[in-house]
Scaffold this motif. Structure first.
Motif, PDB file in Angstrom:
ATOM      1  N   UNK A   1      90.640  57.564  54.886  1.00 16.79           N
ATOM      2  CA  UNK A   1      90.503  56.501  53.285  1.00 16.79           C
ATOM      3  C   UNK A   1      89.575  54.906  54.258  1.00 16.79           C
ATOM      4  N   UNK A   2      90.552  54.937  55.276  1.00 17.30           N
ATOM      5  CA  UNK A   2      90.552  53.383  55.903  1.00 17.30           C
ATOM      6  C   UNK A   2      88.897  52.788  56.675  1.00 17.30           C
TER       7      UNK A   2
ATOM      8  N   UNK B   1      74.544  33.131  60.677  1.00 16.13           N
ATOM      9  CA  UNK B   1      75.843  34.308  60.231  1.00 16.13           C
ATOM     10  C   UNK B   1      74.965  35.338  60.483  1.00 16.13           C
ATOM     11  N   UNK B   2      75.542  37.013  61.083  1.00 20.11           N
ATOM     12  CA  UNK B   2      74.807  37.852  61.403  1.00 20.11           C
ATOM     13  C   UNK B   2      75.532  39.082  61.034  1.00 20.11           C
ATOM     14  N   UNK B   3      75.039  39.610  59.996  1.00 18.86           N
ATOM     15  CA  UNK B   3      75.513  41.346  59.590  1.00 18.86           C
ATOM     16  C   UNK B   3      75.191  41.752  60.828  1.00 18.86           C
ATOM     17  N   UNK B   4      76.903  42.591  61.045  1.00 21.09           N
ATOM     18  CA  UNK B   4      77.172  43.796  61.533  1.00 21.09           C
ATOM     19  C   UNK B   4      77.056  45.419  61.555  1.00 21.09           C
TER      20      UNK B   4
ATOM     21  N   UNK C   1      82.820  52.132  56.978  1.00 19.16           N
ATOM     22  CA  UNK C   1      81.621  52.683  56.754  1.00 19.16           C
ATOM     23  C   UNK C   1      80.893  51.624  55.781  1.00 19.16           C
ATOM     24  N   UNK C   2      81.443  51.555  54.669  1.00 21.37           N
ATOM     25  CA  UNK C   2      80.310  51.147  53.633  1.00 21.37           C
ATOM     26  C   UNK C   2      80.498  49.366  53.298  1.00 21.37           C
TER      27      UNK C   2
END
Length: 76
Positions: A8-9, A73-76, A14-15
């Motif tokens: 579940x974690x 700030x960057x998305x991973x 992932x989302x």
């Protein structure tokens, strides 16, 4: 039971979007004063003089700069 919680974690991670935050306390990038945080969960507040965010271990980091603050700030 523990394997189900881990699954579940993993699906939650992932989302969800994680960020990488780079902060420079002066006008030049690449100095010794630069700091980087990986796996930031949430950006709470960001403007010219202030940056507030929550890290992966649920700590709140609040950074203020009197003469302004340079951050990326960057998305991973």
């Amino acid at each position: 039971m523990k394997q189900i919680k881990n699954l579940i974690n993993w699906v939650k991670r992932y989302f969800t979007t994680r960020y990488t935050v780079h902060v420079s306390f002066d006008s030049q990038w690449g100095n010794d004063d630069d700091q980087v945080w990986h796996g930031v969960r949430k950006i709470i507040k960001c403007n010219f003089k202030e940056l507030k965010f929550r890290t992966e271990d649920k700590r709140t980091v609040h950074i203020r700069g009197m003469n302004g603050l340079r951050y990326r700030i960057e998305d991973e």
